[in-house]
Design an enzyme around this catalytic site. Structure first.
Site, PDB file in Angstrom:
ATOM      1  N   ALA A  12       0.791   1.730   1.331  1.00 33.60           N
ATOM      2  CA  ALA A  12       2.168   1.920   1.816  1.00 33.60           C
ATOM      3  C   ALA A  12       3.161   1.224   0.897  1.00 33.60           C
ATOM      4  O   ALA A  12       3.998   0.446   1.328  1.00 33.60           O
ATOM      5  CB  ALA A  12       2.277   1.370   3.242  1.00 33.60           C
ATOM      6  N   TYR A  14       5.596   1.368  -3.004  1.00 34.91           N
ATOM      7  CA  TYR A  14       6.787   2.032  -3.541  1.00 34.91           C
ATOM      8  C   TYR A  14       6.582   3.539  -3.649  1.00 34.91           C
ATOM      9  O   TYR A  14       7.547   4.298  -3.604  1.00 34.91           O
ATOM     10  CB  TYR A  14       7.126   1.462  -4.923  1.00 34.91           C
ATOM     11  CG  TYR A  14       7.767   0.105  -4.854  1.00 34.91           C
ATOM     12  CD1 TYR A  14       9.148  -0.023  -4.782  1.00 34.91           C
ATOM     13  CD2 TYR A  14       7.009  -1.053  -4.838  1.00 34.91           C
ATOM     14  CE1 TYR A  14       9.754  -1.260  -4.707  1.00 34.91           C
ATOM     15  CE2 TYR A  14       7.595  -2.307  -4.763  1.00 34.91           C
ATOM     16  CZ  TYR A  14       8.977  -2.399  -4.696  1.00 34.91           C
ATOM     17  OH  TYR A  14       9.563  -3.632  -4.618  1.00 34.91           O
ATOM     18  N   GLY A  16       3.653   5.362  -1.931  1.00 35.94           N
ATOM     19  CA  GLY A  16       3.150   5.892  -0.656  1.00 35.94           C
ATOM     20  C   GLY A  16       4.259   6.037   0.373  1.00 35.94           C
ATOM     21  O   GLY A  16       4.391   7.100   1.003  1.00 35.94           O
ATOM     22  N   ARG A  41       3.347  -5.732   5.484  1.00 36.67           N
ATOM     23  CA  ARG A  41       4.064  -4.573   4.949  1.00 36.67           C
ATOM     24  C   ARG A  41       4.189  -3.473   6.014  1.00 36.67           C
ATOM     25  O   ARG A  41       5.244  -2.861   6.180  1.00 36.67           O
ATOM     26  CB  ARG A  41       3.326  -4.036   3.721  1.00 36.67           C
ATOM     27  CG  ARG A  41       4.261  -3.588   2.653  1.00 36.67           C
ATOM     28  CD  ARG A  41       3.575  -3.279   1.353  1.00 36.67           C
ATOM     29  NE  ARG A  41       4.592  -3.369   0.286  1.00 36.67           N
ATOM     30  CZ  ARG A  41       4.380  -2.993  -0.960  1.00 36.67           C
ATOM     31  NH1 ARG A  41       3.204  -2.561  -1.349  1.00 36.67           N
ATOM     32  NH2 ARG A  41       5.349  -3.085  -1.850  1.00 36.67           N
ATOM     33  N   LYS A 219       0.435  12.472 -16.634  1.00 37.43           N
ATOM     34  CA  LYS A 219       1.197  11.373 -16.019  1.00 37.43           C
ATOM     35  C   LYS A 219       1.346  10.218 -17.009  1.00 37.43           C
ATOM     36  O   LYS A 219       2.442   9.698 -17.225  1.00 37.43           O
ATOM     37  CB  LYS A 219       0.492  10.915 -14.732  1.00 37.43           C
ATOM     38  CG  LYS A 219       1.033   9.651 -14.124  1.00 37.43           C
ATOM     39  CD  LYS A 219       2.466   9.791 -13.657  1.00 37.43           C
ATOM     40  CE  LYS A 219       3.113   8.448 -13.459  1.00 37.43           C
ATOM     41  NZ  LYS A 219       4.521   8.499 -13.169  1.00 37.43           N
ATOM     42  N   CYS A 275       5.257   0.049 -14.327  1.00 38.97           N
ATOM     43  CA  CYS A 275       4.394   1.113 -14.855  1.00 38.97           C
ATOM     44  C   CYS A 275       4.408   1.379 -16.357  1.00 38.97           C
ATOM     45  O   CYS A 275       3.362   1.654 -16.929  1.00 38.97           O
ATOM     46  CB  CYS A 275       4.678   2.401 -14.102  1.00 38.97           C
ATOM     47  SG  CYS A 275       4.142   2.267 -12.382  1.00 38.97           S
ATOM     48  N   ARG A 432      23.102  -4.655 -21.217  1.00 34.10           N
ATOM     49  CA  ARG A 432      23.045  -3.261 -20.742  1.00 34.10           C
ATOM     50  C   ARG A 432      24.219  -2.423 -21.236  1.00 34.10           C
ATOM     51  O   ARG A 432      24.338  -1.243 -20.874  1.00 34.10           O
ATOM     52  CB  ARG A 432      23.050  -3.243 -19.204  1.00 34.10           C
ATOM     53  CG  ARG A 432      21.825  -3.889 -18.585  1.00 34.10           C
ATOM     54  CD  ARG A 432      20.610  -3.029 -18.775  1.00 34.10           C
ATOM     55  NE  ARG A 432      19.437  -3.564 -18.105  1.00 34.10           N
ATOM     56  CZ  ARG A 432      18.322  -2.880 -17.926  1.00 34.10           C
ATOM     57  NH1 ARG A 432      18.216  -1.650 -18.367  1.00 34.10           N
ATOM     58  NH2 ARG A 432      17.297  -3.425 -17.339  1.00 34.10           N
TER      59      ARG A 432
END
Ligand code: NAD
Ligand code: UGA
Length: 459
Positions: A12, A14, A16, A41, A219, A275, A432
């Protein structure tokens, strides 16, 4: 109400949470249950204060929770009742043994496979939602086929492409949905089940079907390509700082070529997030394990360039502030790895803070959503750190401000007021490039953007 099918999602997090909430919204005839080993969670998902900040998500959860969307810790029961199981557990970089620092740690993934076998009483489709090394489905199938009962599991790959901060929009209107399945009759049947699910709201021509291995690998490759663009523009930003070329002008000129396109060309302090680095290093490891040293080296440079960009940013702060920041106060505006999320996993802000502390600076951190995570990330090393939700207070008495996250609200702050409250000479390092640099200079600041000529009051 009788539901058409039971869908279970294991994990469960980010991915899911938001993906299942959107499926529940768009497919009311399916019963969706999300389970997790983390009871806290699950408690949060069942509360008014859901565990992740994602624009628009709480509204969807509120609409569907208790109707066809359920959060629970009853993993065994969930598996028993499910027709389709999405596995969305974390697959971080391995920190031990063979492949440490590069390969994917698949222990959570493998545990779920064993739990599925132990608790299944009927045939099921198993959907790989987590990001996994190419050919992981093969390992999953081997584990699942080792069951002593005559239960059939069909493994399908359906990687997720949502980005944090825009997860709901990405899920409602994705560029594409990717489904990889075996070309066997059973594989094709499972593929069709997933196509039918997504076709509830996604045009059929945006649902791409491929073989399993292409889906798994696509992916990782997509993340590698995205990160590569950022490292490419960041590499050029270093060159701009030596030549008075302007990185924003270059991004525009280069991105106007329709073959290249304008997105993901913003120079920054470097990419963060859970990621990009992990997935590229995983690709590097896979390439090495197939003996493809040149492919591995080529991809690894994307990560090395990102490290270089973070280092460069801190080195510049120290150099421009007369080669020392010891006992000076630096206010960090933003700690999240990007705007519109509270997530700080692999955020460049962690590196910047650590390095500034090593240089013996005082660091005050402000962020609208990520302060709790910042405290967690800096636990044990934060004696000289203060956490301040109000940016005006964070900047009080500071010698410098460093913009680390592109929060919209930083663009409209009253920088004259901020300037008055700071020590002089006052510095701004815009990691930024979101502020009006000329105006800040006119206010009195010495301004150092990324990949642009600085505005300073020094000779
Ligand atoms: P996360 O850490 O937020 O969530 C994973 C959840 O799985 C955790 O809550 C954990 O407690 C749970 N879990 C672990 N083992 C379990 C088990 N055996 N049984 C039940 N629950 C278990 O991770 P995330 O960010 O959602 O990422 C999940 C996967 O999706 C990863 O492979 C990631 O690479 C991929 N992904 C993430 C994003 C993103 O934006 N975060 C986007 C696309 C893909
Ligand atoms: C990224 C991908 O965009 C998603 O498609 C993918 O599903 C996800 O990784 C994943 O697999 O986890 P995410 O990390 O949430 O999503 O956010 P991005 O918008 O990609 O930003 C990543 C990092 O790159 C951030 O630190 C961001 O500030 C930085 N970035 C992005 C830049 O420095 N410049 C840019 O032009 C764009």
């Amino acid at each position: 109400m009788e539901f058409k099918k039971n869908i279970l999602c294991i994990g469960a997090g980010y991915v899911g949470g938001p993906t299942m909430a959107v499926i529940a919204l768009k497919c009311p005839e399916y019963r969706i249950e999300i389970v997790d080993i983390n009871a806290e969670r699950i408690r949060q998902w069942n509360s008014e204060d859901i565990p992740i900040f994602e624009p628009g998500l709480y509204e969807i959860v509120k609409k569907t929770r208790g109707k066809n969307l359920f959060f629970s810790t009853e993993i065994e029961k969930g598996i028993k009742e499910a027709d389709i199981i999405f596995v969305s557990v974390n697959t971080p970089t391995k920190t031990f043994g063979e492949g440490a620092g590069m390969a994917s740690d698949l222990q959570h993934w493998e545990k779920t496979a064993h739990e599925i076998i132990a608790n299944s009483e009927s045939d099921k489709i198993i959907v790989e939602k987590s990001t996994l090394p190419v050919r992981t489905a093969e390992a999953m199938e081997r584990i699942l086929k080792a069951n002593s009962r005559d239960i059939k599991f069909e493994v399908v790959s359906n990687p997720e492409f949502l980005a944090e901060g825009s997860a709901v929009r990405d899920l409602l209107e994705p560029d594409r949905v990717l489904i990889g399945a075996h070309k066997t009759p059973e594989g094709q049947k499972a593929e069709q089940e997933l196509v039918d699910l997504y076709a509830h709201w996604i045009p059929r021509d945006k649902i791409i079907t491929t073989n399993l291995w292409s889906s798994e690998l696509s992916k990782l490759v997509t993340n590698a390509f995205l990160a590569q663009r950022i490292s490419s523009i960041n590499a050029i930003s270093a060159l701009c700082e030596k030549t008075d070329a302007d990185i924003a002008e270059i991004s525009y000129a280069v991105g106007s070529d329709s073959r290249i396109g304008p997105k993901f060309l913003n120079a920054s302090i470097g990419f963060g997030g859970s990621c990009f680095k992990k997935d590229i290093l995983n690709l590097v490891y896979i390439a090495k394990s197939y003996g493809l040293a040149e492919v591995a080296d080529y991809l690894e440079m994307v990560v090395k360039m990102n490290e270089y960009q973070k280092q460069r940013f801190v080195q510049r702060i120290v150099k421009e502030m007369f080669n020392t920041v010891a006992e000076k106060k630096i206010a960090l505006f933003g700690f999240a790895f990007k705007a519109n999320t509270g997530d700080s996993r692999e955020s460049p802000a962690i590196y910047v803070t650590q390095k500034l502390l090593e240089e013996r600076a005082y660091v005050s951190i402000t962020d609208p959503k990520a302060l709790k995570n910042a405290m967690q990330d800096l636990k044990g090393i934060d004696i000289k750190v203060t956490y301040e939700p109000d940016p005006y207070k964070a900047a009080e008495g500071a010698n410098a401000i460093a913009i680390l996250t592109e929060w919209e609200q930083y663009k409209t702050l009253d920088f004259q007021r901020i300037y008055r409250s700071m020590k002089k000479p006052a510095f701004i390092f815009d990691g930024r490039n979101i502020l009006d640099h000329k105006k800040l200079y006119e206010t009195g600041f010495n301004v150092y953007p990324i990949g642009k000529t600085p505005f300073t009051h020094f000779d």
